[in-house]
Design an enzyme around this catalytic site. Structure first.
Site, PDB file in Angstrom:
ATOM      1  N   LEU A 123      26.556   3.475  63.388  1.00 28.53           N
ATOM      2  CA  LEU A 123      25.882   3.419  62.575  1.00 28.53           C
ATOM      3  C   LEU A 123      26.366   5.594  62.456  1.00 28.53           C
ATOM      4  CD1 LEU A 123      23.461   2.731  60.414  1.00 28.53           C
ATOM      5  CD2 LEU A 123      22.301   3.360  63.009  1.00 28.53           C
ATOM      6  N   ASP A 124      25.879   5.872  61.336  1.00 29.21           N
ATOM      7  CA  ASP A 124      26.995   7.551  61.446  1.00 29.21           C
ATOM      8  C   ASP A 124      25.822   8.594  62.050  1.00 29.21           C
ATOM      9  OD1 ASP A 124      25.899   8.151  59.383  1.00 29.21           O
ATOM     10  OD2 ASP A 124      26.763   7.236  58.539  1.00 29.21           O
ATOM     11  N   LEU A 125      26.497   9.827  62.367  1.00 30.75           N
ATOM     12  CA  LEU A 125      25.007  10.568  62.822  1.00 30.75           C
ATOM     13  C   LEU A 125      24.310  10.838  62.204  1.00 30.75           C
ATOM     14  CD1 LEU A 125      25.356  13.340  64.992  1.00 30.75           C
ATOM     15  CD2 LEU A 125      26.103  14.043  63.558  1.00 30.75           C
TER      16      LEU A 125
END
Length: 263
Positions: A123-125
């Site tokens: 799950l990206d930043l």
């Protein structure tokens, strides 16, 4: 309670192969468990790594065997600003949130810096929501393995014009990196889109939206297969239960959840 299952196929099959096909463990892990005397058939300890199970027989893994296979799995509601895996300089990995103070419920284990817990589906930043951190190899195969059929659900707020042709393209018709995307389930309510995907390309939803002049303002993952984020507070975590683990392994072998995108 020990894991128990009856073998119903007509043809005998090697125990290690059957356990691997059932998603319980790898063949090598099964052979190791047999070597330690942790597998039984009809109450009799299995001692031969090459033994076959016959129709009507019941295989049992001891509690010790189950504990060996399950490892440790945390379910986290990741906030924006944390990276899922190995951090780049200046960023904090989500695993740092797995503290005693942030725990919801109980856990015998509180992870520390020595415990490796890679994310099962990044799950990206700039995204938040459901993140699984685990050293459970069987669960990892079920969630992110090449044969997994688990879907993932996201609630995405966007800026830009949303119309039926764009929804149709989001559902099927877009390409990323020269490869066509698999069909997705996408529904809209105002400026909020709900995506259900069966693949996980790098920053896939953001890039899909960019292709159609839609800018993602917020991206929340709410479900992975049968596991829902539920009411877990942001920045808090809990331990994955045994029943949830079994449900995810079972669901990974068959399509499910594609009809759940409702408002």
């Amino acid at each position: 309670m020990a894991w128990t299952r009856r073998y119903d196929d007509a043809e005998p099959q090697r125990i290690n192969k059957w356990l691997a096909q059932s998603g319980v463990c790898s063949r090598r892990e099964a052979e190791a468990l047999i070597g330690e005397g942790l597998i039984y058939i009809d109450g009799e300890r299995v001692e031969d790594a090459g033994r076959k199970i016959l129709q009507g027989q019941t295989l049992t893994l001891t509690d010790k065997a189950e504990g060996r296979l399950e490892g440790f799995t945390a379910v986290l509601n990741k906030p924006v600003g944390y990276v899922s895996g190995q951090p780049e300089p200046g960023y904090t990995p989500a695993v740092r949130l797995l503290t005693k103070e942030a725990l919801v419920g109980e856990s015998i284990t509180i992870p520390d810096s020595r415990m490796s817990l890679p994310p099962l589906g990044r799950l990206d930043l700039d995204s938040h929501g459901l993140l699984i951190l685990s050293n459970d190899g069987v669960l990892a195969k079920a969630v992110i393995g090449p044969q997994s059929e688990l879907d993932k659900e996201y609630v995405v707020r966007v800026a830009g014009r949303i119309d039926p042709p764009k929804i149709a393209l989001l559902q099927h018709g877009l390409e990323l990196d020269g490869r066509q995307l698999k069909p997705a389930r996408v529904t809209a309510q105002g400026q909020v889109l709900r995506f259900i995907l069966t693949e996980g390309r790098n920053r896939q939803i953001r890039r899909m939206c960019e292709l159609l002049d839609l800018r993602v303002m917020d991206l929340l993952r709410v479900r992975i297969g049968p596991l829902n984020l539920g009411d877990l507070p942001e920045g808090r975590w809990r331990v994955l239960s045994a029943s949830e683990r079994q449900a995810m392994i079972a669901a990974s072998r068959g399509r499910q959840g594609m009809g759940s995108a409702t408002w």
